[in-house]
Design an enzyme around this catalytic site. Structure first.
Site, PDB file in Angstrom:
ATOM      1  N   ASP A   8      21.426  31.370  26.983  1.00 17.95           N
ATOM      2  CA  ASP A   8      20.820  32.156  25.906  1.00 17.95           C
ATOM      3  C   ASP A   8      19.607  31.448  25.301  1.00 17.95           C
ATOM      4  O   ASP A   8      19.551  30.218  25.262  1.00 17.95           O
ATOM      5  CB  ASP A   8      21.873  32.404  24.812  1.00 17.95           C
ATOM      6  CG  ASP A   8      21.453  33.527  23.871  1.00 17.95           C
ATOM      7  OD1 ASP A   8      20.638  34.387  24.278  1.00 17.95           O
ATOM      8  OD2 ASP A   8      21.928  33.535  22.715  1.00 17.95           O
ATOM      9  N   HIS A  25      12.083  34.374  30.290  1.00 17.01           N
ATOM     10  CA  HIS A  25      13.055  34.555  31.377  1.00 17.01           C
ATOM     11  C   HIS A  25      12.568  33.853  32.648  1.00 17.01           C
ATOM     12  O   HIS A  25      13.361  33.259  33.376  1.00 17.01           O
ATOM     13  CB  HIS A  25      13.282  36.040  31.657  1.00 17.01           C
ATOM     14  CG  HIS A  25      13.869  36.782  30.484  1.00 17.01           C
ATOM     15  ND1 HIS A  25      14.966  36.299  29.792  1.00 17.01           N
ATOM     16  CD2 HIS A  25      13.515  37.942  29.863  1.00 17.01           C
ATOM     17  CE1 HIS A  25      15.262  37.155  28.809  1.00 17.01           C
ATOM     18  NE2 HIS A  25      14.398  38.145  28.824  1.00 17.01           N
ATOM     19  N   LEU A 119      29.678  24.224  46.599  1.00 16.32           N
ATOM     20  CA  LEU A 119      29.683  24.825  45.253  1.00 16.32           C
ATOM     21  C   LEU A 119      29.669  26.346  45.388  1.00 16.32           C
ATOM     22  O   LEU A 119      28.927  26.885  46.207  1.00 16.32           O
ATOM     23  CB  LEU A 119      28.416  24.378  44.501  1.00 16.32           C
ATOM     24  CG  LEU A 119      28.107  25.088  43.179  1.00 16.32           C
ATOM     25  CD1 LEU A 119      29.049  24.618  42.070  1.00 16.32           C
ATOM     26  CD2 LEU A 119      26.659  24.832  42.731  1.00 16.32           C
TER      27      LEU A 119
HETATM   28  C1  IPE Z   1      24.448  36.963  26.201  1.00 16.93           C
HETATM   29  O1  IPE Z   1      23.337  36.794  25.430  1.00 16.93           O
HETATM   30  C2  IPE Z   1      24.064  37.509  27.548  1.00 16.93           C
HETATM   31  C3  IPE Z   1      23.354  36.579  28.434  1.00 16.93           C
HETATM   32  C4  IPE Z   1      23.026  35.352  28.179  1.00 16.93           C
HETATM   33  C5  IPE Z   1      23.022  37.128  29.731  1.00 16.93           C
HETATM   34  P1  IPE Z   1      22.833  37.897  24.400  1.00 16.93           P
HETATM   35  O2  IPE Z   1      21.566  37.375  23.836  1.00 16.93           O
HETATM   36  O3  IPE Z   1      22.749  39.228  25.070  1.00 16.93           O
HETATM   37  O4  IPE Z   1      24.006  37.926  23.347  1.00 16.93           O
HETATM   38  P2  IPE Z   1      23.984  38.323  21.803  1.00 16.93           P
HETATM   39  O5  IPE Z   1      23.335  39.670  21.707  1.00 16.93           O
HETATM   40  O6  IPE Z   1      23.180  37.287  21.090  1.00 16.93           O
HETATM   41  O7  IPE Z   1      25.411  38.295  21.380  1.00 16.93           O
HETATM   42  C1  IPE Z   2      19.219  35.104  27.469  1.00 16.83           C
HETATM   43  O1  IPE Z   2      18.130  34.982  26.632  1.00 16.83           O
HETATM   44  C2  IPE Z   2      18.914  35.856  28.733  1.00 16.83           C
HETATM   45  C3  IPE Z   2      19.426  37.219  28.755  1.00 16.83           C
HETATM   46  C4  IPE Z   2      20.173  37.779  27.867  1.00 16.83           C
HETATM   47  C5  IPE Z   2      19.060  38.028  29.889  1.00 16.83           C
HETATM   48  P1  IPE Z   2      17.800  36.090  25.549  1.00 16.83           P
HETATM   49  O2  IPE Z   2      16.866  37.074  26.175  1.00 16.83           O
HETATM   50  O3  IPE Z   2      19.015  36.676  24.963  1.00 16.83           O
HETATM   51  O4  IPE Z   2      17.013  35.228  24.502  1.00 16.83           O
HETATM   52  P2  IPE Z   2      17.131  35.329  22.918  1.00 16.83           P
HETATM   53  O5  IPE Z   2      18.569  35.126  22.589  1.00 16.83           O
HETATM   54  O6  IPE Z   2      16.624  36.670  22.540  1.00 16.83           O
HETATM   55  O7  IPE Z   2      16.272  34.218  22.448  1.00 16.83           O
HETATM   56 MG    MG Z   3      20.142  36.157  23.342  1.00 11.77          MG
END
Ligand code: IPE
Ligand code: IPE
Ligand code: MG
Length: 240
Positions: A8, A25, A119
């Site tokens: 995240d 990303h 792995l």
């Molecule tokens: C969880 O992160 C999903 C991934 C890392 C793929 P999110 O950014 O979607 O989760 P919330 O919305 O903060 O709970």
């Molecule tokens: C995690 O990073 C990746 C995915 C959920 C695909 P985020 O896109 O949720 O990044 P933040 O949490 O908004 O910074």
């Molecule tokens: Mg996020």
């Protein structure tokens, strides 16, 4: 040992720099490469990465399509490297909402890497633990309370092949302390490690620190303290 990671913070990493979230990303994909290599070297048997949750479909279309594009590209470019490094790929989650060509790429990547014994790298895409649990429960005969039978159905509905053991260590980057519908059944006794760094900044040293934190934890599974400390399960990585 099974390590799962909620990757995240890509969006915030980019926004802090005045960049588009999609760039976050892209840079995050580089961190995936680093961590996969470190996991293979440290003797971890299973690594599950949360790449796209079922709730992530609610993001703007441009962000969703850039994530899908990135995912396609990652699979196409990494398959050869996975074969060379003994890494078996498995994409877990739903497949009925993914583009047909992406499903073909997934099936091919799983076929080509199926002999990887070092792995198992599982990428969770269109994954929701609650959906998976609800679907697995629907397949389990009424009146059966067998955990093993339920776990088998859970593996089947999420395309988990080979079936993975329970999660030992769950890491979440990005500062939030929540599970966001990830591996709720499989994390029953997982050790949780939350890291404030955003995912694109996650490197081998941060991974090594999380593994050391895991080694310090005492896992009791509801029982009493073991009299003999457990042997280390992982080969130490470079330290910070
Ligand atoms: C969880 O992160 C999903 C991934 C890392 C793929 P999110 O950014 O979607 O989760 P919330 O919305 O903060 O709970
Ligand atoms: C995690 O990073 C990746 C995915 C959920 C695909 P985020 O896109 O949720 O990044 P933040 O949490 O908004 O910074
Ligand atoms: Mg996020």
């Amino acid at each position: 040992m099974h390590v799962a990671i909620i990757m995240d913070g890509n969006g915030r990493w980019a926004e802090r720099r005045g960049l588009n979230r999609s760039i976050g990303h892209q840079v995050g994909a580089r961190a995936v490469r680093r961590v996969v290599e470190a996991a293979a070297r440290s003797g971890i048997e299973v690594l599950t990465l949360y790449a796209f949750s079922s709730d992530n479909w609610s993001r703007p279309t441009t962000e969703v399509s850039s994530l899908m594009r990135l995912f396609r590209r990652y699979l196409q470019s990494e398959v050869a490297r996975c074969v060379d490094n003994g890494i078996r790929l498995n994409i877990i989650g739903r497949r009925d909402r993914l583009a047909a060509d992406l499903v073909s790429i997934i099936e091919q990547a799983e076929r080509v890497t199926a002999d990887g014994a070092r792995l198992t790298l599982r990428l969770a895409v269109d994954y929701s633990a609650r959906d998976a649990i609800a679907h697995a429960a629907a397949l389990t005969p009424v009146g059966s309370a067998s955990r093993d039978e339920f776990a088998k159905n859970l593996a089947a509905v999420t395309h988990s092949s080979p079936a993975a053991p329970a999660v030992d260590l769950l890491i979440r980057t990005g500062g939030e302390r929540r599970l966001s519908d990830f591996l709720l059944w499989e994390c029953a006794y997982a050790e949780l490690v939350f890291i404030d760094d955003y995912w694109p900044d996650f490197d081998e040293a941060a991974f090594a620190a999380a593994l050391r934190e895991f080694q310090r934890r005492e896992r009791r599974y509801g029982s009493v303290m073991p009299s003999v400390p457990p042997a280390p399960q992982v080969v130490p990585l470079a330290t910070r």
